[in-house]
Write a protein that holds these residues in place. Structure first.
Motif, PDB file in Angstrom:
ATOM      1  N   LEU A 126       0.803  -1.217   0.000  1.00  0.00           N
ATOM      2  CA  LEU A 126       0.000   0.000   0.000  1.00  0.00           C
ATOM      3  C   LEU A 126       0.836   1.266   0.000  1.00  0.00           C
ATOM      4  N   VAL A 127       1.994   1.220   0.635  1.00  0.00           N
ATOM      5  CA  VAL A 127       2.735   2.457   0.855  1.00  0.00           C
ATOM      6  C   VAL A 127       4.093   2.465   0.154  1.00  0.00           C
ATOM      7  N   TYR A 128       4.986   1.594   0.585  1.00  0.00           N
ATOM      8  CA  TYR A 128       6.379   1.719   0.146  1.00  0.00           C
ATOM      9  C   TYR A 128       6.553   1.451  -1.347  1.00  0.00           C
ATOM     10  N   ARG A 129       5.767   0.506  -1.873  1.00  0.00           N
ATOM     11  CA  ARG A 129       5.981   0.136  -3.275  1.00  0.00           C
ATOM     12  C   ARG A 129       5.789   1.330  -4.205  1.00  0.00           C
ATOM     13  N   PHE A 130       4.810   2.152  -3.877  1.00  0.00           N
ATOM     14  CA  PHE A 130       4.561   3.335  -4.694  1.00  0.00           C
ATOM     15  C   PHE A 130       5.825   4.190  -4.782  1.00  0.00           C
ATOM     16  N   TYR A 131       6.449   4.423  -3.630  1.00  0.00           N
ATOM     17  CA  TYR A 131       7.635   5.288  -3.614  1.00  0.00           C
ATOM     18  C   TYR A 131       8.833   4.601  -4.250  1.00  0.00           C
ATOM     19  N   ARG A 132       8.866   3.274  -4.151  1.00  0.00           N
ATOM     20  CA  ARG A 132       9.962   2.546  -4.782  1.00  0.00           C
ATOM     21  C   ARG A 132       9.873   2.696  -6.293  1.00  0.00           C
ATOM     22  N   GLU A 133       8.661   2.575  -6.819  1.00  0.00           N
ATOM     23  CA  GLU A 133       8.492   2.694  -8.263  1.00  0.00           C
ATOM     24  C   GLU A 133       8.795   4.100  -8.742  1.00  0.00           C
ATOM     25  N   GLN A 134       8.539   5.079  -7.867  1.00  0.00           N
ATOM     26  CA  GLN A 134       8.874   6.467  -8.215  1.00  0.00           C
ATOM     27  C   GLN A 134      10.372   6.723  -8.115  1.00  0.00           C
ATOM     28  N   LYS A 135      11.094   5.755  -7.595  1.00  0.00           N
ATOM     29  CA  LYS A 135      12.519   5.903  -7.288  1.00  0.00           C
ATOM     30  C   LYS A 135      12.738   7.120  -6.379  1.00  0.00           C
ATOM     31  N   SER A 136      11.932   7.224  -5.335  1.00  0.00           N
ATOM     32  CA  SER A 136      12.018   8.354  -4.413  1.00  0.00           C
ATOM     33  C   SER A 136      13.339   8.345  -3.660  1.00  0.00           C
ATOM     34  N   ALA A 137      13.764   9.531  -3.251  1.00  0.00           N
ATOM     35  CA  ALA A 137      14.997   9.660  -2.482  1.00  0.00           C
ATOM     36  C   ALA A 137      14.806   9.018  -1.113  1.00  0.00           C
ATOM     37  N   PRO A 138      15.903   8.494  -0.531  1.00  0.00           N
ATOM     38  CA  PRO A 138      15.799   7.843   0.779  1.00  0.00           C
ATOM     39  C   PRO A 138      15.143   8.729   1.838  1.00  0.00           C
ATOM     40  N   VAL A 139      15.400  10.034   1.769  1.00  0.00           N
ATOM     41  CA  VAL A 139      14.862  10.904   2.812  1.00  0.00           C
ATOM     42  C   VAL A 139      13.337  10.942   2.751  1.00  0.00           C
ATOM     43  N   ILE A 140      12.789  10.798   1.544  1.00  0.00           N
ATOM     44  CA  ILE A 140      11.328  10.746   1.424  1.00  0.00           C
ATOM     45  C   ILE A 140      10.806   9.464   2.057  1.00  0.00           C
ATOM     46  N   LEU A 141      11.518   8.353   1.801  1.00  0.00           N
ATOM     47  CA  LEU A 141      11.095   7.086   2.398  1.00  0.00           C
ATOM     48  C   LEU A 141      11.157   7.131   3.922  1.00  0.00           C
ATOM     49  N   VAL A 142      12.140   7.866   4.454  1.00  0.00           N
ATOM     50  CA  VAL A 142      12.236   7.995   5.908  1.00  0.00           C
ATOM     51  C   VAL A 142      10.992   8.690   6.455  1.00  0.00           C
ATOM     52  N   ILE A 143      10.592   9.765   5.779  1.00  0.00           N
ATOM     53  CA  ILE A 143       9.397  10.488   6.234  1.00  0.00           C
ATOM     54  C   ILE A 143       8.170   9.592   6.105  1.00  0.00           C
ATOM     55  N   VAL A 144       8.120   8.845   4.977  1.00  0.00           N
ATOM     56  CA  VAL A 144       7.004   7.921   4.783  1.00  0.00           C
ATOM     57  C   VAL A 144       6.970   6.906   5.925  1.00  0.00           C
ATOM     58  N   SER A 145       8.152   6.407   6.310  1.00  0.00           N
ATOM     59  CA  SER A 145       8.180   5.401   7.374  1.00  0.00           C
ATOM     60  C   SER A 145       7.712   6.003   8.693  1.00  0.00           C
ATOM     61  N   MET A 146       7.916   7.321   8.864  1.00  0.00           N
ATOM     62  CA  MET A 146       7.398   7.948  10.080  1.00  0.00           C
ATOM     63  C   MET A 146       5.875   7.935  10.073  1.00  0.00           C
ATOM     64  N   GLY A 147       5.293   8.136   8.893  1.00  0.00           N
ATOM     65  CA  GLY A 147       3.836   8.034   8.784  1.00  0.00           C
ATOM     66  C   GLY A 147       3.367   6.640   9.151  1.00  0.00           C
ATOM     67  N   VAL A 148       4.070   5.636   8.613  1.00  0.00           N
ATOM     68  CA  VAL A 148       3.722   4.247   8.922  1.00  0.00           C
ATOM     69  C   VAL A 148       3.856   4.007  10.426  1.00  0.00           C
ATOM     70  N   MET A 149       4.896   4.624  10.997  1.00  0.00           N
ATOM     71  CA  MET A 149       5.125   4.477  12.439  1.00  0.00           C
ATOM     72  C   MET A 149       3.905   4.951  13.233  1.00  0.00           C
ATOM     73  N   PHE A 150       3.402   6.141  12.898  1.00  0.00           N
ATOM     74  CA  PHE A 150       2.278   6.682  13.661  1.00  0.00           C
ATOM     75  C   PHE A 150       1.037   5.811  13.507  1.00  0.00           C
ATOM     76  N   VAL A 151       0.819   5.338  12.281  1.00  0.00           N
ATOM     77  CA  VAL A 151      -0.366   4.512  12.051  1.00  0.00           C
ATOM     78  C   VAL A 151      -0.254   3.195  12.821  1.00  0.00           C
ATOM     79  N   THR A 152       0.923   2.549  12.734  1.00  0.00           N
ATOM     80  CA  THR A 152       1.119   1.283  13.442  1.00  0.00           C
ATOM     81  C   THR A 152       0.936   1.484  14.939  1.00  0.00           C
TER      82      THR A 152
END
Ligand SMILES: Nc1ncnc2c1ncn2[C@@H]1O[C@H](COP(=O)(O)OP(=O)(O)OP(=O)(O)O)[C@@H](O)[C@H]1O
Ligand SMILES: [Mg+2]
Lengths: 363, 263
Positions: A126-152
């Motif tokens: 649902l989340v990470y694959r989208f950013y992987r396909e976009q080839k997002s910068a690691p720092v974006i993935l870090v912020i995304v993981s913070m979102g996942v953190m809050f939800v979890t």
């Protein structure tokens, strides 16, 4: 030779005489007592805590090495895994199943791992694959993981509540302090908690399986290859989605085991896992991000530093230097500030050896 | 075999590949030459799936393969090497080679436990193959060395070795000869010819060494500024005025005139 003859000449004035009136045997015993106290309050807890940190740091380091971002949601993934296992444990306990003298949680662990694996794979879809396909910068993935953190985090609190949960059953101690004292005749007792022992044994087994998998199986080698050089791995016919999937499954297993062991050893409280994030990241970074051996070493470095620095050495000092009667607790830092230790070590390592002790990837 | 149609790649406003249309015939060894920055490597990246094209299409045996990920192309038999050699630095040379054949038995997780004998048999075959390849490329004394410790030229050989581990259909070689000494260059040239003849590999190779190109390649394609400038045999290319102006320079033309006049 009388005892008085052994008294050092500089004490002959009499001021410190009492303290040094010791037989040779008692001298030895004092040293032993000091060692036992040290082992009981510093070494054993640090080894258990270090194993838990090492398992947590292994998960963080694998995500960093293979998926190339710092996963801030890892602490809460551990909480999720522990929660799933606790729910399983309660169910088993209600069914009257028990593994005495081992905690019932061990039986529920595989189910907990499976549930966590499903959870992280869904998150990835649902989340990470989208950013992987976009080839997002690691720092974006870090912020995304913070979102996942809050939800979890929210999910875990919603399901199991914010309070402390105890789920450890089975034998509490392998040997209690009193038994140890009776057995050895020492003044100090050495209590070996069964959860601490279990932590160490399970951690060793898990790490052995992990290293066997990474070094001996084809899939493990693909994962190492992917971590080493992604472009080349793709051109060697390695399927990245498979590598990503296996990484998440293994991370889920590591996180669940770490979370359950921590919960058994201390107690389960969702907020504690969020707080664990700092020492876990410190362990992974101190050891060298992306390097599994470094993660384990880092876990023990952080655990030993934290426990040693926040331990009140008054008792140990009392045995070693009987003449010295310290005013305070001989404690470098109050336990309230224990996270400062991780932070301090982290800063020193980043300043003087940014790749970590075992040369991981530079930050 | 490979057909490229109207391929474009823009980096911002810069057109690195600017409308390339070309064909690579099955069984050929096609040379690709051109000045630095002509867009040759970028063209390889587009064909091999490392970069997505801005527009245009790539066909392989009539099938549209534009934008397929590299590991899919690998399993279709399309391989490439890198101009700047890549390797799995922390693994041994042998492990580097043994990783290449995809879809191994050991990759299926259940087989790790229940199919051990099959895996072992397969691994044995792959190991043998890797040993053969290393011997062929004269790097067998390095088999247990960390690949990251190899010299630049040795890494190039390892790149070539990787393409020999499987039955490829077409291999794109990006300057395999650069940084490799003369005698070894001959060996590599022979290897390419043998793979071409005996195992019917099709090659497309970027190279700056005109002698090397002349010995191996027919046809030769010359690129400049993202476009195909000329295509033909090596003699036609060497005599082409556009190519001389953009790439070879007049020195070579004079030398050739001298050579022809002295014959
Ligand atoms: N990722 C990129 N981003 C921006 N510009 C790029 C990128 N890759 C290549 N270029 C530009 O595209 C042009 C073509 O580069 P390319 O690597 O294809 O040249 P080449 O023909 O292989 O040259 P050489 O013979 O030196 O290897 C160059 O000007 C380069 O700067
Ligand atoms: Mg190039």
């Amino acid at each position: 030779m009388s005892v008085a003859d052994r008294t050092p000449p500089w004490t002959s004035s009499g001021t410190c005489r009492i303290g040094f009136r010791l037989s040779r045997l008692e001298d030895g015993l004092d040293f032993l007592n000091a060692f036992v106290a040290f082992a009981n309050f510093v070494m054993l807890p640090a080894v258990a805590y270090g194993s838990q940190l090492a398992l947590g740091a292994l998960g963080v380091t694998m995500i960093y090495g293979i998926l190339r971002f710092s996963n801030f949601a890892h602490g809460d993934t551990m909480a999720f895994g522990a929660m799933a296992t606790i729910l399983g444990t309660w169910w088993l306990q209600a069914m009257g199943v028990s593994l005495d003298p081992f905690p019932t949680a061990l039986l529920a662990l595989p189910a907990g791992i499976a549930a966590t694996a499903v959870f992280v794979l869904i998150t990835d879809r649902l989340v990470y694959r989208f950013y992987r396909e976009q080839k997002s910068a690691p720092v974006i993935l870090v912020i995304v993981s913070m979102g996942v953190m809050f939800v979890t985090n929210g999910l875990v609190r919603f399901v199991i509540g914010v309070d402390e949960q105890r789920f450890a059953d089975g034998a509490r101690f392998i040997i209690t302090a009193r038994e140890f004292k009776e057995l050895t005749g020492l003044k100090e007792g050495l209590a070996i908690k069964s959860t601490a022992m279990l932590t160490v044994v399970v951690a060793i087994i898990v790490v052995a399986i992990l290293f066997w998998f990474l070094n001996r199986t084809r899939t493990g080698k693909s994962m190492r290859a992917f971590s080493d050089n992604e472009d080349l791995a793709l051109l060697s016919g390695i399927n990245p989605e498979r590598v990503v999937m296996f990484t998440w499954i293994m991370v889920a297993a590591l996180a669940t085991v770490a979370g359950v062991l921590y919960g058994l050893d201390k107690s389960f409280k969702p907020f504690n896992y969020f707080q664990l994030l700092l020492p876990i990241f410190a362990s992974a970074i101190v050891g060298g991000l992306g390097n599994p051996i470094g993660a384990i070493a880092g876990g023990f470095v952080i655990a030993f530093s934290e426990v040693t620095i926040t331990y009140a050495f008054k008792k140990v000092a009392g045995y070693l230097i009987p003449a010295w009667e310290p005013q305070g607790l001989v404690q470098l830092l109050s336990t309230d500030y224990k996270f400062a230790v991780s932070f301090g070590i982290l800063i020193v390592v980043l300043l003087f050896r940014p790749t970590g002790l075992f040369r991981g990837k530079a930050l | 075999m490979i057909r490229v149609e109207g391929l474009h790649k823009h980096f911002g406003g810069f057109h690195a590949v600017d409308g390339v249309t070309l064909k690579i015939a099955p069984g050929s060894i096609t040379g690709l030459i051109g000045p630095n920055g002509a867009g040759k490597t970028t063209l390889f990246n587009l064909i091999a799936g490392t970069l997505p094209p801005t527009s245009g299409h790539v066909f392989m045996n009539g099938e549209d393969i534009t934008g397929l990920p590299p590991h899919d192309l690998f399993h279709k038999g399309l391989l490439r090497t890198f101009q700047i050699a890549h390797e799995f630095a922390s693994m041994s040379v042998r492990e580097n080679l043994m990783l290449v054949p995809g879809h191994q038995q050991g990759e299926r997780i259940w087989n790790t436990w229940i199919g051990r004998r099959r895996i072992a048999a397969e691994e044995e075959g792959i190991r043998k193959k890797a040993d053969e390849v290393m011997e062929f490329l004269t790097i067998d004394h390095l088999k247990d060395e960390r690949a990251g410790n190899l010299s630049g030229g040795q890494k190039k050989l390892l790149e070539l070795g990787r393409t020999m581990m499987v039955d490829a259909q077409i291999v794109f070689l990006d300057e395999v000869g650069a940084g490799v000494n003369r005698t070894l260059l001959r060996t590599i040239g022979d290897a390419i010819q043998r793979l071409n003849r005996e195992r019917s590999y099709t090659f497309c190779m970027i190279e700056h060494d005109m002698d090397f190109i002349g010995r191996l390649c027919d046809p030769v394609i010359c690129m400049a500024e993202g476009k195909v400038l000329a295509e033909g045999t090596i003699e036609q290319i060497k005599a082409n005025d556009h190519v001389i102006e953009a790439y070879l320079g007049t020195g070579l033309k004079n030398r050739m005139i001298k050579e022809t006049s002295s014959e």
